[in-house]
Write a protein that holds these residues in place. Structure first.
Motif, short mmCIF file in Angstrom:
data_model
loop_
_atom_site.label_atom_id
_atom_site.label_comp_id
_atom_site.label_asym_id
_atom_site.label_seq_id
_atom_site.Cartn_x
_atom_site.Cartn_y
_atom_site.Cartn_z
N SER A 126 0.81 -1.21 0.00
CA SER A 126 0.00 0.00 0.00
C SER A 126 0.85 1.26 0.00
O SER A 126 0.44 2.29 -0.56
CB SER A 126 -0.94 0.00 1.21
N ALA A 127 2.03 1.21 0.64
CA ALA A 127 2.91 2.38 0.63
C ALA A 127 3.37 2.69 -0.79
O ALA A 127 3.36 3.85 -1.22
CB ALA A 127 4.11 2.13 1.53
N LEU A 128 3.76 1.66 -1.54
CA LEU A 128 4.18 1.87 -2.92
C LEU A 128 3.01 2.31 -3.78
O LEU A 128 3.13 3.21 -4.62
CB LEU A 128 4.78 0.57 -3.47
N LEU A 129 1.85 1.68 -3.58
CA LEU A 129 0.66 2.04 -4.34
C LEU A 129 0.24 3.48 -4.06
O LEU A 129 -0.04 4.26 -4.99
CB LEU A 129 -0.48 1.09 -3.99
N GLY A 130 0.20 3.86 -2.78
CA GLY A 130 -0.21 5.20 -2.42
C GLY A 130 0.71 6.27 -2.96
O GLY A 130 0.27 7.36 -3.35
N SER A 131 2.01 5.99 -2.99
CA SER A 131 2.96 6.96 -3.51
C SER A 131 2.67 7.26 -4.99
O SER A 131 2.68 8.43 -5.41
CB SER A 131 4.38 6.42 -3.34
N GLY A 132 2.42 6.23 -5.76
CA GLY A 132 2.12 6.45 -7.17
C GLY A 132 0.79 7.14 -7.39
O GLY A 132 0.68 8.07 -8.21
N ILE A 133 -0.24 6.71 -6.67
CA ILE A 133 -1.57 7.30 -6.85
C ILE A 133 -1.56 8.78 -6.48
O ILE A 133 -2.13 9.62 -7.19
CB ILE A 133 -2.61 6.55 -6.00
N PHE A 255 -1.10 5.85 3.49
CA PHE A 255 -0.99 7.29 3.69
C PHE A 255 0.47 7.74 3.79
O PHE A 255 0.79 8.88 3.43
CB PHE A 255 -1.78 7.73 4.93
N ALA A 256 1.37 6.87 4.25
CA ALA A 256 2.79 7.21 4.21
C ALA A 256 3.24 7.39 2.77
O ALA A 256 3.95 8.35 2.44
CB ALA A 256 3.60 6.11 4.90
N GLY A 257 2.83 6.47 1.90
CA GLY A 257 3.13 6.62 0.49
C GLY A 257 2.45 7.83 -0.11
O GLY A 257 3.02 8.55 -0.94
N PHE A 258 1.23 8.10 0.33
CA PHE A 258 0.48 9.24 -0.18
C PHE A 258 1.19 10.55 0.14
O PHE A 258 1.16 11.49 -0.63
CB PHE A 258 -0.93 9.24 0.45
N ALA A 259 1.82 10.60 1.32
CA ALA A 259 2.55 11.81 1.71
C ALA A 259 3.86 11.95 0.95
O ALA A 259 4.32 13.07 0.67
CB ALA A 259 2.81 11.79 3.22
N ALA A 279 8.99 11.85 -13.74
CA ALA A 279 8.03 11.64 -12.66
C ALA A 279 7.12 10.46 -12.97
O ALA A 279 6.89 9.58 -12.12
CB ALA A 279 7.20 12.90 -12.43
N TRP A 280 6.61 10.39 -14.20
CA TRP A 280 5.70 9.30 -14.56
C TRP A 280 6.43 7.97 -14.63
O TRP A 280 5.87 6.91 -14.30
CB TRP A 280 5.00 9.57 -15.88
N THR A 281 7.70 7.99 -15.06
CA THR A 281 8.48 6.75 -15.06
C THR A 281 8.69 6.24 -13.64
O THR A 281 8.62 5.03 -13.38
CB THR A 281 9.83 6.98 -15.74
N THR A 282 8.93 7.17 -12.70
CA THR A 282 9.08 6.78 -11.29
C THR A 282 7.78 6.21 -10.75
O THR A 282 7.78 5.22 -10.00
CB THR A 282 9.52 7.99 -10.46
N VAL A 283 6.65 6.80 -11.12
CA VAL A 283 5.35 6.28 -10.69
C VAL A 283 5.16 4.86 -11.22
O VAL A 283 4.72 3.97 -10.49
CB VAL A 283 4.22 7.21 -11.18
N ALA A 284 5.51 4.65 -12.48
CA ALA A 284 5.40 3.30 -13.04
C ALA A 284 6.28 2.31 -12.28
O ALA A 284 5.87 1.17 -12.01
CB ALA A 284 5.79 3.32 -14.52
N ALA A 285 7.48 2.75 -11.90
CA ALA A 285 8.38 1.88 -11.13
C ALA A 285 7.80 1.56 -9.76
O ALA A 285 7.94 0.44 -9.26
CB ALA A 285 9.75 2.55 -10.99
N GLU A 286 7.14 2.54 -9.13
CA GLU A 286 6.51 2.30 -7.83
C GLU A 286 5.39 1.27 -7.94
O GLU A 286 5.28 0.36 -7.10
CB GLU A 286 5.97 3.62 -7.26
#
Length: 304
Positions: A126-133, A255-259, A279-286
């Protein structure tokens, strides 16, 4: 109370404190509602109920983004936020209609939530998912307006499409997850699908804005929906006595990822001179890392 403080804030410092205070009731939302679903909803209906419950975020954003935005424009933002505070107060009163839980046998103690069973790996997922979302939620409209040169209304509509696709995906995937008997098995493909959708945002910068519409649709169906499926997984795999605790652990990871997501993405955009490909490449990696995490856990569970 936090929204009322926001509406009445005399300066920026109070606004920040009000937003911080609003995090406390938000943090309680998933643990409490998941506990209610686990203890009061028949097993056959839990998937659909969880999907609709998780879609409340998208419904709320859609409703707030239309009439409240119009009210803020016609009057001022303080009145719009005050109306939101009144709606929240009425929602609190409606909860009084729910039957109370039985009185605990002993006085509850304040303890630190510790993950049990599947909650630990779901926290990392969820941390990885939240960071990307959160990065997508924060910057996709700016990306559309600044880099793709879309009209402001069309760029904002990217967020609306993301929300609508998220509602449909959360309800549909949550029901399928509950019926499958192994809701966690859907998390790896959803995360990988989200990674592919994020790469479509990279493609939009070079090959045309229509890729951005395909991207936000895919992100809503996959990334946003994966959060709801993770909640179905908690409800399905945790003992009833620890559903609330495990939900708190998983929500803390999200929420940690979201922050973390928006500051990282913003720094990458600045470093690239206002362009969003890094930025979008990093999101894809997350998202891909989230998928690997889920696949690793599924493989570990399958081993004797």
């Amino acid at each position: 109370m936090a929204l009322a403080a926001f509406a009445a804030a005399p300066g920026y410092g109070v606004l920040v404190l009000a937003v911080a205070a609003s995090g406390v009731p938000q943090a309680l939302a998933n643990p409490v509602t998941n506990h209610l679903i686990a203890t009061r909803v028949p097993a056959g209906r839990r998937g659909g109920v969880t999907g609709w419950k998780q879609s409340g975020v998208q419904f709320g954003a859609f409703v707030a983004g239309l009439p409240l935005a119009a009210l803020a424009g016609a009057a001022n933002w303080r009145i719009a936020v005050g109306v939101a505070a009144a709606i929240a107060f009425v929602a609190g009163l409606l909860v009084l209609a729910l039957p109370a839980d039985p009185a605990p046998a002993s006085r509850p103690r304040w303890t630190t939530a510790r993950p049990t069973r599947d909650a630990a790996w779901l926290c990392g997922f969820s941390a990885l998912l939240g960071s990307g979302i959160s990065a997508v939620n924060t910057y996709v409209a700016l990306f559309g307006a600044r880099q793709l040169a879309l009209p402001v209304g069309a760029a904002s509509a990217l967020v609306a499409v993301l929300g609508i696709a998220g509602i449909a995906g959360r309800v549909g995937w949550s029901r399928l997850a509950a019926r499958s008997g192994e809701p966690g098995s859907l998390l790896p493909p959803l995360a990988v699908g989200a990674a592919v959708a994020a790469l479509a945002l990279v493609a939009a910068a070079g090959w045309g804005a229509w890729w951005a519409w395909a991207a936000v649709t895919g992100l809503g169906v996959c990334a946003v929906s994966a959060n709801a499926v993770s909640m179905v997984t908690v409800i399905s795999t945790s003992p009833k006595a620890s559903v609330a605790q495990d939900s708190a652990v998983v929500s803390a990871g999200f929420f940690a990822g979201f922050a973390l997501g928006p500051p990282v993405a913003g720094a990458l955009v600045d470093a690239a001179g206002g362009r969003y490909q890094y930025a979008w490449t990093t999101v894809a990696a997350e998202f891909l890392a989230a998928g690997v995490t889920a696949w690793w856990w599924r493989g570990r569970e399958a081993r004797p």
